[in-house]
Write a protein that holds these residues in place. Structure first.
Motif, mmCIF file in Angstrom:
data_model
loop_
_atom_site.group_PDB
_atom_site.id
_atom_site.type_symbol
_atom_site.label_atom_id
_atom_site.label_comp_id
_atom_site.label_asym_id
_atom_site.label_seq_id
_atom_site.Cartn_x
_atom_site.Cartn_y
_atom_site.Cartn_z
ATOM 1 N N GLN A 44 -11.608 -0.500 -0.656
ATOM 2 C CA GLN A 44 -11.046 0.376 0.367
ATOM 3 C C GLN A 44 -10.806 1.803 -0.137
ATOM 4 O OE1 GLN A 44 -7.828 -1.400 2.830
ATOM 5 N NE2 GLN A 44 -7.994 -3.166 1.499
ATOM 6 N N ASP A 45 -10.941 2.005 -1.451
ATOM 7 C CA ASP A 45 -10.645 3.291 -2.081
ATOM 8 C C ASP A 45 -9.226 3.731 -1.712
ATOM 9 O OD1 ASP A 45 -10.897 5.604 -3.549
ATOM 10 O OD2 ASP A 45 -11.954 6.700 -1.961
ATOM 11 N N ILE A 46 -8.261 2.837 -1.986
ATOM 12 C CA ILE A 46 -6.877 3.107 -1.626
ATOM 13 C C ILE A 46 -5.949 2.480 -2.658
ATOM 14 C CG2 ILE A 46 -6.351 1.057 -0.235
ATOM 15 C CD1 ILE A 46 -5.668 4.580 1.021
ATOM 16 N N PHE A 47 -4.821 3.119 -2.917
ATOM 17 C CA PHE A 47 -3.764 2.525 -3.730
ATOM 18 C C PHE A 47 -2.799 1.784 -2.818
ATOM 19 C CE2 PHE A 47 -5.114 6.311 -6.068
ATOM 20 C CZ PHE A 47 -5.284 5.825 -7.352
ATOM 21 N N MET A 48 -2.168 0.751 -3.364
ATOM 22 C CA MET A 48 -1.101 0.052 -2.655
ATOM 23 C C MET A 48 0.109 -0.017 -3.583
ATOM 24 S SD MET A 48 -3.242 -3.040 -0.846
ATOM 25 C CE MET A 48 -4.862 -2.719 -0.139
ATOM 26 N N LEU A 49 1.281 0.291 -3.029
ATOM 27 C CA LEU A 49 2.501 0.372 -3.814
ATOM 28 C C LEU A 49 3.590 -0.511 -3.222
ATOM 29 C CD1 LEU A 49 1.413 3.604 -3.181
ATOM 30 C CD2 LEU A 49 2.809 3.917 -5.207
ATOM 31 N N GLY A 50 4.470 -1.012 -4.090
ATOM 32 C CA GLY A 50 5.620 -1.766 -3.638
ATOM 33 C C GLY A 50 6.832 -0.876 -3.461
ATOM 34 N N SER A 51 7.993 -1.507 -3.244
ATOM 35 C CA SER A 51 9.233 -0.764 -3.058
ATOM 36 C C SER A 51 10.415 -1.625 -3.479
ATOM 37 C CB SER A 51 9.411 -0.337 -1.597
ATOM 38 O OG SER A 51 10.716 0.168 -1.375
ATOM 39 N N VAL A 52 11.170 -1.137 -4.454
ATOM 40 C CA VAL A 52 12.366 -1.856 -4.901
ATOM 41 C C VAL A 52 13.431 -1.842 -3.811
ATOM 42 C CG1 VAL A 52 14.252 -1.870 -6.576
ATOM 43 C CG2 VAL A 52 11.916 -1.418 -7.331
ATOM 44 N N THR A 53 13.573 -0.733 -3.110
ATOM 45 C CA THR A 53 14.649 -0.581 -2.140
ATOM 46 C C THR A 53 14.321 -1.143 -0.763
ATOM 47 O OG1 THR A 53 13.817 1.639 -1.679
ATOM 48 C CG2 THR A 53 15.635 1.446 -3.258
ATOM 49 N N GLN A 54 13.073 -1.020 -0.331
ATOM 50 C CA GLN A 54 12.725 -1.363 1.043
ATOM 51 C C GLN A 54 11.938 -2.655 1.185
ATOM 52 O OE1 GLN A 54 10.721 2.189 2.416
ATOM 53 N NE2 GLN A 54 12.434 3.491 1.813
ATOM 54 N N GLY A 55 11.434 -3.201 0.083
ATOM 55 C CA GLY A 55 10.725 -4.469 0.148
ATOM 56 C C GLY A 55 9.468 -4.426 0.991
ATOM 57 N N LEU A 56 8.767 -3.318 0.962
ATOM 58 C CA LEU A 56 7.532 -3.191 1.733
ATOM 59 C C LEU A 56 6.349 -2.973 0.810
ATOM 60 C CD1 LEU A 56 6.902 0.066 1.515
ATOM 61 C CD2 LEU A 56 8.469 0.226 3.423
ATOM 62 N N VAL A 57 5.164 -2.928 1.396
ATOM 63 C CA VAL A 57 3.955 -2.482 0.709
ATOM 64 C C VAL A 57 3.432 -1.278 1.466
ATOM 65 C CG1 VAL A 57 1.595 -3.059 0.035
ATOM 66 C CG2 VAL A 57 3.390 -4.802 -0.112
ATOM 67 N N ALA A 58 3.095 -0.234 0.732
ATOM 68 C CA ALA A 58 2.584 0.988 1.341
ATOM 69 C C ALA A 58 1.198 1.301 0.800
ATOM 70 C CB ALA A 58 3.530 2.154 1.077
ATOM 71 N N ARG A 59 0.479 2.125 1.521
ATOM 72 C CA ARG A 59 -0.818 2.626 1.095
ATOM 73 C C ARG A 59 -0.673 4.088 0.651
ATOM 74 N NH1 ARG A 59 -5.745 0.177 3.722
ATOM 75 N NH2 ARG A 59 -5.093 -1.700 4.811
ATOM 76 N N LEU A 60 -1.493 4.463 -0.297
ATOM 77 C CA LEU A 60 -1.510 5.845 -0.770
ATOM 78 C C LEU A 60 -2.960 6.254 -0.980
ATOM 79 C CD1 LEU A 60 0.315 8.259 -1.846
ATOM 80 C CD2 LEU A 60 -0.173 7.332 -4.119
ATOM 81 N N ASP A 61 -3.380 7.357 -0.334
ATOM 82 C CA ASP A 61 -4.752 7.815 -0.553
ATOM 83 C C ASP A 61 -4.784 8.858 -1.663
ATOM 84 O OD1 ASP A 61 -4.036 10.296 0.535
ATOM 85 O OD2 ASP A 61 -4.945 9.880 2.493
ATOM 86 N N ARG A 62 -5.976 9.304 -2.007
ATOM 87 C CA ARG A 62 -6.125 10.228 -3.131
ATOM 88 C C ARG A 62 -5.557 11.616 -2.852
ATOM 89 N NH1 ARG A 62 -12.279 9.895 -4.283
ATOM 90 N NH2 ARG A 62 -12.351 9.195 -2.135
ATOM 91 N N ALA A 63 -5.319 11.908 -1.578
ATOM 92 C CA ALA A 63 -4.711 13.187 -1.222
ATOM 93 C C ALA A 63 -3.188 13.132 -1.295
ATOM 94 C CB ALA A 63 -5.149 13.598 0.179
ATOM 95 N N GLY A 64 -2.638 11.950 -1.588
ATOM 96 C CA GLY A 64 -1.197 11.806 -1.674
ATOM 97 C C GLY A 64 -0.526 11.422 -0.373
ATOM 98 N N LYS A 65 -1.303 10.974 0.618
ATOM 99 C CA LYS A 65 -0.720 10.537 1.884
ATOM 100 C C LYS A 65 -0.181 9.124 1.743
ATOM 101 C CE LYS A 65 -1.724 9.714 6.773
ATOM 102 N NZ LYS A 65 -2.773 9.692 7.824
ATOM 103 N N TYR A 66 1.120 8.972 1.962
ATOM 104 C CA TYR A 66 1.828 7.702 1.821
ATOM 105 C C TYR A 66 2.120 7.143 3.210
ATOM 106 C CZ TYR A 66 5.763 4.569 0.548
ATOM 107 O OH TYR A 66 6.609 3.495 0.385
#
Length: 314
Positions: A44-66
């Motif tokens: 997908q050419d995408i990063f995926m990140l977790g969250s200690v505070t919110q318990g979610l998974v987010a996507r991050l593209d190479r331009a820094g869009k979260y």
């Protein structure tokens, strides 16, 4: 000559457009999500990140869009993430260090779960309660997959490594007094080596273990030039090179090199973190990135909370 140079310039421009550019840091902002780990999907050419505070998974593209991706009420703090493009599966470890909006007395320091999701749609696939396999405190931390698709998960509060096999059966894979030497975080980062063993870091002591996947009682400390105290995420670059992300006082990432099958290793490179508390490393395209998670500000009651983080190019 001019025409030839012009054609060469055009060809280079086309090649540059077709090749992902990963040669710089990626700064991003969120609503104080405090990601502890991340993963990268080449599909997908995408990063995926977790969250200690919110318990979610987010996507991050190479331009820094979260952007938020997965919201699941079962998730307290999303710690370890690993995407498997071959099966289109995202693996997520779910724990409770006491800093999440869903933290409860029943789960804090006792939760060690793993959830899997469709890596494209975010739809739930499976859910595993690993903490129920043994008594005591629990914290499911990092995760590694072998070539067959078996998953191995470290528990930082128990002297355990779990295994979830390809049929979905969860079990205690390895257990040893070597894995527990004090309070706080013990086992942390984990990586699978193609020669049939795991490399596992120990956060509080700075040790690195080599553990056979065919005989989990075969546990050997890797001879290191110094204790890598604060060793958090680890990542194999290839069979002979391993990145170890250190926080606490170190705040750096070191590259270890082994010439004897990880009986021993030397430090061949060290890079300081630009922001505080680096936690994880990921290879993405032609670059390798270190997550500057800034978790020190989350757990320090006197510190101002932050929402700006960095994927630092290594």
């Amino acid at each position: 000559m001019i025409r030839r140079n012009l054609l060469a310039s055009v060809a280079l421009a086309i090649l540059a457009l077709a090749t992902p550019a990963f040669a710089q840091d990626i700064a991003f902002s969120s609503d104080q999500s405090y990601p502890e780990s991340f993963t990268y999907s080449a599909k997908q050419d995408i990063f995926m990140l977790g969250s200690v505070t919110q318990g979610l998974v987010a996507r991050l593209d190479r331009a820094g869009k979260y952007s938020p991706f997965i919201s699941d009420d079962r998730l307290v703090s999303t710690i370890g993430l690993l995407v498997d493009d071959a099966s289109n599966t995202l693996w997520v470890t779910n724990s409770d260090p006491g800093a999440g909006m869903r933290t409860t007395a029943a789960t804090q320091g006792k939760l060690a779960d793993v959830a899997t999701y469709d890596a494209t749609t975010g739809a739930p696939k499976a859910y595993y309660d690993l903490g129920s396999l043994s008594q005591g405190a629990h914290f499911a931390n990092d995760i590694a997959l072998d070539a067959a698709g078996n998953a191995y998960i470290t528990d930082s509060f128990a002297p355990l490594i779990y295994k979830i096999d390809t049929e979905g059966k969860a079990s205690i894979f390895a257990q040893s007094p070597l894995f527990m030497s004090g309070d706080g975080f013990n086992l942390n980062g984990i990586a699978w080596h193609a020669d049939g063993y795991l490399l596992v870091g120990k956060y509080n002591s700075g040790e690195l273990f080599r553990i056979s996947t065919t005989d989990p009682t075969d546990i050997r400390p890797v001879n290191l030039p110094e204790a890598l105290v604060g060793a958090d995420g680890i990542r194999l670059i290839d069979g002979d090179h391993l990145l170890v992300v250190q926080n606490l006082a170190a705040n750096r990432t070191v590259e270890l090199t082994s010439t004897d099958g990880w009986q021993s290793a030397t430090i061949t490179r060290a890079v300081a973190s630009k922001l505080s508390m680096p936690t994880a490393a990921v290879a993405a395209g032609d670059g390798t990135y270190i997550l500057n998670a800034r978790l020190d500000t989350l757990f320090d009651p006197k510190a101002a909370k932050v929402g700006d983080y960095l994927l630092q190019e290594f």
